[in-house]
Motif scaffolding. Sequence first.
Motif, PDB file in Angstrom:
ATOM      1  N   LEU A 285      32.502  58.600  77.102  1.00  0.00           N
ATOM      2  CA  LEU A 285      31.354  58.466  76.204  1.00  0.00           C
ATOM      3  C   LEU A 285      30.636  57.121  76.346  1.00  0.00           C
ATOM      4  O   LEU A 285      29.393  57.099  76.357  1.00  0.00           O
ATOM      5  CB  LEU A 285      31.798  58.678  74.757  1.00  0.00           C
ATOM      6  CG  LEU A 285      30.685  58.593  73.698  1.00  0.00           C
ATOM      7  CD1 LEU A 285      29.614  59.641  73.956  1.00  0.00           C
ATOM      8  CD2 LEU A 285      31.279  58.735  72.299  1.00  0.00           C
ATOM      9  N   PRO A 286      31.342  55.977  76.446  1.00  0.00           N
ATOM     10  CA  PRO A 286      30.618  54.699  76.572  1.00  0.00           C
ATOM     11  C   PRO A 286      29.664  54.659  77.762  1.00  0.00           C
ATOM     12  O   PRO A 286      28.561  54.118  77.660  1.00  0.00           O
ATOM     13  CB  PRO A 286      31.749  53.668  76.718  1.00  0.00           C
ATOM     14  CG  PRO A 286      32.907  54.291  76.018  1.00  0.00           C
ATOM     15  CD  PRO A 286      32.798  55.751  76.314  1.00  0.00           C
ATOM     16  N   ARG A 287      30.070  55.230  78.895  1.00  0.00           N
ATOM     17  CA  ARG A 287      29.179  55.245  80.054  1.00  0.00           C
ATOM     18  C   ARG A 287      27.990  56.175  79.810  1.00  0.00           C
ATOM     19  O   ARG A 287      26.863  55.877  80.231  1.00  0.00           O
ATOM     20  CB  ARG A 287      29.943  55.678  81.309  1.00  0.00           C
ATOM     21  CG  ARG A 287      30.913  54.626  81.845  1.00  0.00           C
ATOM     22  CD  ARG A 287      31.514  55.075  83.168  1.00  0.00           C
ATOM     23  NE  ARG A 287      32.327  54.040  83.798  1.00  0.00           N
ATOM     24  CZ  ARG A 287      33.608  53.854  83.600  1.00  0.00           C
ATOM     25  NH1 ARG A 287      34.270  54.655  82.731  1.00  0.00           N
ATOM     26  NH2 ARG A 287      34.279  52.895  84.215  1.00  0.00           N
ATOM     27  N   VAL A 289      26.599  56.747  76.929  1.00  0.00           N
ATOM     28  CA  VAL A 289      25.706  56.019  76.013  1.00  0.00           C
ATOM     29  C   VAL A 289      24.934  54.955  76.775  1.00  0.00           C
ATOM     30  O   VAL A 289      23.722  54.763  76.570  1.00  0.00           O
ATOM     31  CB  VAL A 289      26.518  55.389  74.864  1.00  0.00           C
ATOM     32  CG1 VAL A 289      25.636  54.468  74.020  1.00  0.00           C
ATOM     33  CG2 VAL A 289      27.130  56.476  73.988  1.00  0.00           C
ATOM     34  N   LEU A 292      22.110  56.611  78.589  1.00  0.00           N
ATOM     35  CA  LEU A 292      21.023  56.998  77.681  1.00  0.00           C
ATOM     36  C   LEU A 292      20.185  55.789  77.289  1.00  0.00           C
ATOM     37  O   LEU A 292      18.944  55.839  77.317  1.00  0.00           O
ATOM     38  CB  LEU A 292      21.602  57.671  76.434  1.00  0.00           C
ATOM     39  CG  LEU A 292      20.581  58.119  75.374  1.00  0.00           C
ATOM     40  CD1 LEU A 292      19.612  59.129  75.975  1.00  0.00           C
ATOM     41  CD2 LEU A 292      21.300  58.705  74.160  1.00  0.00           C
ATOM     42  N   VAL A 293      20.851  54.690  76.950  1.00  0.00           N
ATOM     43  CA  VAL A 293      20.128  53.467  76.574  1.00  0.00           C
ATOM     44  C   VAL A 293      19.305  52.963  77.751  1.00  0.00           C
ATOM     45  O   VAL A 293      18.151  52.533  77.587  1.00  0.00           O
ATOM     46  CB  VAL A 293      21.118  52.384  76.096  1.00  0.00           C
ATOM     47  CG1 VAL A 293      20.407  51.055  75.892  1.00  0.00           C
ATOM     48  CG2 VAL A 293      21.794  52.824  74.801  1.00  0.00           C
TER      49      VAL A 293
END
Length: 306
Positions: A285-287, A289, A292-293
């Motif tokens: 999930l962190p990657r 996100v 997306l940012v």
Amino acid sequence: PVLSPKLLSGITTAIALFSSFVFCIDAFGENPVVMEKLKSAAELAQNGGVYDLTWFNTLLVPLLVTLGAAQGLHEAGHLIVAWTRQVKLTSPTILPSQALPYLSFQNRLKTSPKGYADLFDIAFAGPLLGLTTSFLALLYGLQLTTTVDPATAQLLPSIPVGYLTQSALGGTIVDLVLGGGDGILINQDVATQIPMHPVAVGGFFGLIIHALDLVPIGSTDGGRMSQAVLGRVWHLTFSSVVFAVLFFTSFTSDSGILLGFLLIYSLTQRDMEIPCRNEIDKVELPRAVAALVSWILAALILVPLR
């Protein structure tokens, strides 16, 4: 005869380097004081006289160094992460552009990454460093613009309002620092020239160049990130949608930058990246996100104000 890939890459890179140098010199083209001094130097040279271009070099070099530093860190990010992941990259090919100093440094993977996480990290590191450097250079250069002495101010390069407004985020930052944020600059006639320190000009160009690398289509850095997050099938769908949106936007906003990017992309980077050894496990999930940012930031930079 068919040119070898290495020879074709070398020719393309040479053309891009030459056009980048000319493009940076052209940033001073609308400054009548600079052009008059260069004309006088050219006349002296033709008549065998002694001329001194030190004053011009002190303005041109910061612009070239700003672009080079941002791109150098961009490429270093790719190489360092690839080395830690035991992935080999090809030497970069510099792609030319008609609306920017250059379009991108294109490199390809020579060996397959272990998994999508490694592919993502290699792709993400470059634009992260390039954008950060360009953003800081833009802010620093704009501060220098407000503090230069009157003699230097007469020699600064300039960017027309019509070009500044091709980047919503970049144009807004320039307007905020130099114009107070009330639209005083960006609402002027598109042909109006806005003088800026060479470091700011290099930062503005770099912001757009590295944002284009984040566009999630084909085998760009953004495309590699998309492939790592979405997988091959969904990346192909997402990439097609993004391409269609950019193509439509380039005509409705009269953006030469986007249209030129799509043209070069169609010739050089439309293929997906080579397969990873493990394409079953998706990224965490962190990657996702971070991807997306990054894409939102790229959109803010590349979407025109007008």
